[in-house]
Design an enzyme around this catalytic site. Structure first.
Site, mmCIF file in Angstrom:
data_model
loop_
_atom_site.group_PDB
_atom_site.id
_atom_site.type_symbol
_atom_site.label_atom_id
_atom_site.label_comp_id
_atom_site.label_asym_id
_atom_site.label_seq_id
_atom_site.Cartn_x
_atom_site.Cartn_y
_atom_site.Cartn_z
ATOM 1 N N ASP B 318 73.903 -16.518 21.862
ATOM 2 C CA ASP B 318 73.157 -17.762 21.718
ATOM 3 C C ASP B 318 72.629 -18.289 23.049
ATOM 4 O O ASP B 318 73.128 -17.939 24.112
ATOM 5 C CB ASP B 318 74.048 -18.831 21.073
ATOM 6 C CG ASP B 318 75.330 -19.035 21.856
ATOM 7 O OD1 ASP B 318 75.894 -18.024 22.349
ATOM 8 O OD2 ASP B 318 75.773 -20.186 21.998
ATOM 9 N N GLU B 319 71.622 -19.121 22.954
ATOM 10 C CA GLU B 319 71.134 -19.925 24.062
ATOM 11 C C GLU B 319 70.857 -19.141 25.340
ATOM 12 O O GLU B 319 71.319 -19.491 26.416
ATOM 13 C CB GLU B 319 72.133 -21.067 24.367
ATOM 14 C CG GLU B 319 72.279 -22.027 23.202
ATOM 15 C CD GLU B 319 73.211 -23.181 23.530
ATOM 16 O OE1 GLU B 319 72.901 -24.305 23.146
ATOM 17 O OE2 GLU B 319 74.264 -22.952 24.169
ATOM 18 N N VAL B 320 70.093 -18.069 25.203
ATOM 19 C CA VAL B 320 69.679 -17.321 26.388
ATOM 20 C C VAL B 320 68.340 -17.883 26.841
ATOM 21 O O VAL B 320 67.364 -17.838 26.087
ATOM 22 C CB VAL B 320 69.557 -15.812 26.059
ATOM 23 C CG1 VAL B 320 69.081 -15.054 27.279
ATOM 24 C CG2 VAL B 320 70.892 -15.290 25.562
#
Lengths: 700, 700
Positions: B318-320
């Protein structure tokens, strides 16, 4: 910087208003109170940057202690304090021990320490790690919330214990206590600077220690509830980390039914035996005339002597009735051959043999009063459940002693009653200073007929903190009101440590009620106390009930704390009122408000009581509380009118109070003496009036 | 014996008064509610003679489960129940599993059971031990106090879960949670029949698992706070005993700062790196272009795949942000060479490589929404924090999914809000039955920016029980009022199990106040809730504060539960009143009494607030509570007179309410919407009057 020298008296309630000037002294909630405190100016703010460093002597135990201290500091404050114990140069708190303590903690080791706190940091010095452990606890207790943050006041404390043996005994024979129960109680002991855990490991109702040499002891004597030797070592290690010695007790030759479940051949009467489930004193006794008995005990004690490193080994020795001995021809013959005419002489012979076995295994004997006999060497220690007289007699004969009389936690006495018991009072006061030195201290004793892992903490704490103070602090620390104030703070600290004395009651009440809505039940619970001393047994005997481990301990009597704080405060308010308190109006309003709550509670509570099997027994008790409250309110009405009550009213109240004094559901209504005082205060001196003041239990 | 067939509806609040006749049905505080219940006549009394026997398939885990059941039964009742699991012939409760479950618990295993209770005994049947574990929890919840003793009602339950994946995720990266915290939460999961513990083990702020192959991961990435592999095995064993799978998550390629502390060569930008202490989304990303990265992950995942037996392995994903990727010339070059124009394509490449590594080590991939891509095989599982739409899209592409959107415990939503979230609602409702099967269930997620070992239980429980019910019980179990009633009972059960959601608040309040006398603080605490969603961050940003692990979580916002029970009840009373409740007088008196307490509390509370650093921030909040209460009381006065309030009064109240809506000390005053309703109810429709109803947070 002006250092104000204050005496311990300041903290025990004596107020030096002139000396304190504009800034009131910080409220030091220390328990036990230190030997000497000098207050300084300012305070040390505690932030998340707080660190501990070790100067001087270093060992792994000190590092663990530092880390545990930081964990506790973090718990006390909620600050994310780092847990590494590091460099003394930059540390907020520097701990500095001169040298190591002994490999196995000994009775005569120095536990003194000096703690100096300034606004810039703190220094804790001690001869050895034991003093450091004690001082760290003092520091933790100094930390309080202030308008500027958490802080410890600037001060200098020089502290040392009054007695070298400050113990807590837990009976794990009658009710087994899992290791985590013992551990959290050791945490509590550490917090109040106690240093001996007396582990009462065998009883008629259970043999709780694994024996590899005689496995039938724990296999057949424990119903599966015992400690492995691995666990024992773990606990001893845990205790050592906290500066606590572990003294095991294996009670012989009586209290031994559980031994005989696996080894009936040790008994004085033929078996088979089964672990006892009833409470009481029983007949089973070891056969002190057979050499096999001593061979067995030699091997057993040898095994335990290796497991338990402490120099002392408790052999019990109490309550030997001699009934099996009387009934055994061989034993009678043996007695005649040896010229023994009493059980006592036979037990003395037994004790002397055991003592030799202990000496062979490098242990010193500890025993209850009954073991005292001039035939034993002077290095044994007598633990007295009989009192200071018994201790004094032993001391005069050159024996060392411990007081436990007056410290029996299971008797449900108040903190103030325990506080009033001093090992060097009464007959012991008359001893020469040299003889007094042989009084080593004392032990709070937790017998567990009515204690389970669930409620035991509330039986031990916070009252044991008061015993700890009696054994540590100077003898002249005696102010009871100040003690109760400090107990409150220490009780919170113990709760933070994981003890359940504050939390178990509500959980049990909710279980009884089957709901979370227990407000009216709490109102009743808050003004009752369990029966005192052995009254619970007496009530059972009257009712023809055999008390045993099979009875569930899930009633209100098992849930409420031994002492009602509400009743204690109410008693003080009534006392103030009757003594002509200047704030009479406010005090009376406070009393009236309480009485009204108690009067009206019955109607709210009854539906709850009706629907629970466990609460039904409280129905009459709740009525009586309402009746007492009504009597108190009427008495206040007479007072307000400035009238004496009519004689028939007084007689009726008197009769009602007399009735309400009777135990109900094994509980006492603790507001009763105060209501009595109110009634008495409006009764004509010549009226038939109340009888001598009823005093249920322990309310002072 | 007449068996009354009742539907699940009965327990969810629908009353069949005719069918129930004279005896009211027992109040079944079951959570999750079973698929079907048939009530019988009478009840099974629970005594200390209660026993459990195993018929049919036997294994050590079943015996341990039986013993644990007996321990819990003893705790629920306070009865000294024997703990041996024995002969089915004589047992009160006979458990009977057909066969073993699989060696490693699998997703598709049968968890159904049948429980039959009569006045003479109980039988629990299941295909395998998992169903037995579920049924034992149902039996425990059936046990209640009655006028005759503890008892379980006679009935027959046939039960099975709606979804096969019912999980709880705990983030131990941001705040480390010691093993005992996790264990007691697994106990809670077992009680409500959850079956997946998702262990979020790595974050920017901490790498929490020992790696023997890459020891710098935990040595340099955890600040000393990590689990040994031995502890991981212990927890997996503990979970298996409770029918719970353990799915580890190692979040890659983002959220990886802590990995880079020891292995900066894995990063996309040069080091050095230190464990992140701030909260937020950070730039550190693994370099997906280097073969070294995959060699490292192959060896690391290989090691972890051996440690964690579960078939599933969570890789986060997530959230790269791609910021480091943009700044790295080599990575840019690699992207050009591969024809990637977006970060997403590069991450898909990375995920595909990881997926191959996982497959090699016999693991199936789980990842957050972002990993979804047609390039991955269909056996991966998508965990959605984005919502049902995202899940539905995945399902349509043939991927299986888990819902976590709506189950984020850290967002401080109410139980009813979580209860209203269904994995098969909204877009997922439109899926074909076959597609719906690929929605495996869901997970409650506990992210720990603001949770510590001290307060985490109160963030997880009891709300997670509501999520557990949503995932286990039939979809039509929807009655919110009945849910809240049952939650109360389950909350007590969880407290009995050792969870601290009920006890931590008071301990923290006492710490803030520095005293045990916290009644007025509790009055305030009982009507506030922490800010919702990400408002706490927003407030900090406004105030220019950087949030991080260095901030102590010891404020009121950290102590109070996410949902105010007091405000919820007050809102219901006000709603009843305004809806013209027949018991108008009593309802109004109840509302008035509450408002008076709140109005008068400020004066009592202020001295406490003044003297504590931690309470000072509450001074204006306490004023506002008093002001709201005063507004409510005045509105009631107008109502009582049958008058509308003057326009200027309405305007003044409106302005005050608007002001009181503003977050204060990161808290919301939860009685505000109800006070608003009272004010509105006496305001002329044409007055400038209150603005649209203010709704702080989550009160329904």
């Amino acid at each position: 910087m002006v250092i104000r020298i204050l005496l311990v008296m300041v903290f025990s309630g004596f107020i030096l208003s002139a000396a304190i000037a504009d800034v009131p002294p910080p409220h030091l909630s220390l328990m036990p109170l230190p030997a000497s405190v000098q207050l300084g100016d300012g305070q040390l703010l505690i932030t998340q940057k707080f660190t501990v460093g070790i100067a001087g002597y270093k060992e792994a135990r000190l590092e663990r202690a530092g880390r545990r201290f930081l964990e506790n500091l973090s718990r006390r404050t909620g600050l994310p304090v780092g847990l590494d114990v590091g460099d003394p140069g930059k540390a907020t708190l520097v701990i500095d021990a001169d040298h190591a303590s002994r490999a196995v903690q000994e009775l005569d080791e120095d536990e003194s320490y000096t703690l100096e706190v300034t606004s810039r940091g703190a220094k804790l010095n001690a001869q050895n790690p034991l003093g450091i452990l004690r001082g760290l606890q003092t520091f933790l207790q100094l930390v309080a919330i202030t308008p500027d943050g958490f802080a410890a006041p600037a001060l200098k404390i020089e502290d040392r214990p009054r007695f070298p043996w400050r113990g807590l005994m837990i009976d794990v024979g009658r009710h087994f206590m899992p290791l985590d129960v013992l551990k959290r109680n050791l945490d509590g002991m550490e917090a109040v600077k106690m240093n001996v855990f007396h582990w009462h490991l065998s009883e008629n109702q259970g043999f709780r220690m694994e024996s590899k040499r005689f496995p039938k002891l724990h296999e057949m004597g424990s119903e599966g509830l015992f400690y492995t030797q691995e666990e024992a070592r773990e606990l001893i290690e845990y205790a050592r980390d906290r500066g606590i010695r572990v003294v095991p007790e294996f009670d012989v030759p009586g209290h031994t039914t559980s031994w005989f479940a696996g080894y009936p051949e040790l008994a004085s009467a033929p078996g088979p035996y089964a672990v006892e489930r009833r409470w009481g004193v029983f007949d089973a006794e070891m056969d002190p005339t057979k050499e096999e008995t001593y061979r067995f005990l030699d091997r057993f004690i040898g095994e335990m002597a290796e497991l338990f490193p402490d120099a002392y080994f408790h052999i019990g020795g109490d309550e030997v009735k001699g009934k099996q001995w009387d009934a055994n021809r061989e034993i009678q013959k043996f007695m005649r051959e040896h010229g023994f005419t009493t059980h006592r002489e036979l037990q003395e012979y037994f004790n002397a043999r055991i003592e030799k076995i202990l000496t062979k295994h490098h242990k010193r004997m500890v025993g209850w009063d009954e073991v005292l006999s001039p035939s034993l060497p002077k290095d044994i220690v007598i633990q007295s459940w009989r009192g200071q007289k018994s201790l004094a007699e032993a001391a005069k004969q050159g024996y060392r002693g411990l007081l436990s009389f007056g410290y029996y936690l299971d008797l449900m006495h108040s903190a103030s009653q325990h506080y009033g018991v001093d090992p060097l009072s009464d007959e012991a006061r008359m001893l020469t200073p040299e003889e007094q030195k042989s009084i080593l201290g004392g032990e709070a004793c937790m017998w567990t007929e009515y204690a389970t892992p669930e409620n035991i903490d509330s039986r031990i704490w916070p009252r044991t903190a008061v015993v700890a103070e009696r054994l540590w602090s100077p003898q002249d620390v005696q102010d009871v009101d100040a003690m109760y104030e400090r107990v409150e703070a220490i009780s919170l600290e113990l709760d933070e440590l994981g003890l359940r004395h504050l939390s178990s009651e509500k959980r049990m009440l909710r279980r009884m009620a089957g709901t979370v809505e227990i407000a009216p039940l709490l109102v009743l619970a808050n003004v009752v106390e369990p029966l005192k001393e052995y009254q619970r047994e007496e009530e059972a005997t009257k009712a023809g009930i055999t008390l045993s481990r099979d009875a569930a301990l899930n009633r209100l009597v098992d849930a409420v704390p031994p002492e009602s704080e509400t009743a204690r405060r109410f008693a003080r308010a009534v006392h103030r009122l009757l003594a002509g308190d200047l704030r009479g109006g406010a005090t009376e309003a406070e009393i009236r408000a309480s009485l009204e709550v108690w009067r009206d509670n019955d109607a709210l509570l009854q539906p709850l009581l009706q629907r629970s099997y466990l609460l039904k027994e409280l129905i009459p008790l709740s009525h009586k509380l309402a009746g007492l409250a009504e009597a108190g309110l009427q008495a206040l009405n007479y007072r307000d009118k400035g009238e004496l009550a009519p004689a028939d009213w007084t007689a009726a109240q008197s009769a009602f109070i007399e009735e309400a004094k009777k135990p109900q559901a094994d509980l006492l209504l603790m507001i009763l003496p105060s209501v009595y005082s109110l009634v008495e205060s409006v009764s004509a001196p010549d009226s038939q009036g109340p009888k001598p003041a009823p005093q249920p239990g322990s309310t002072p």
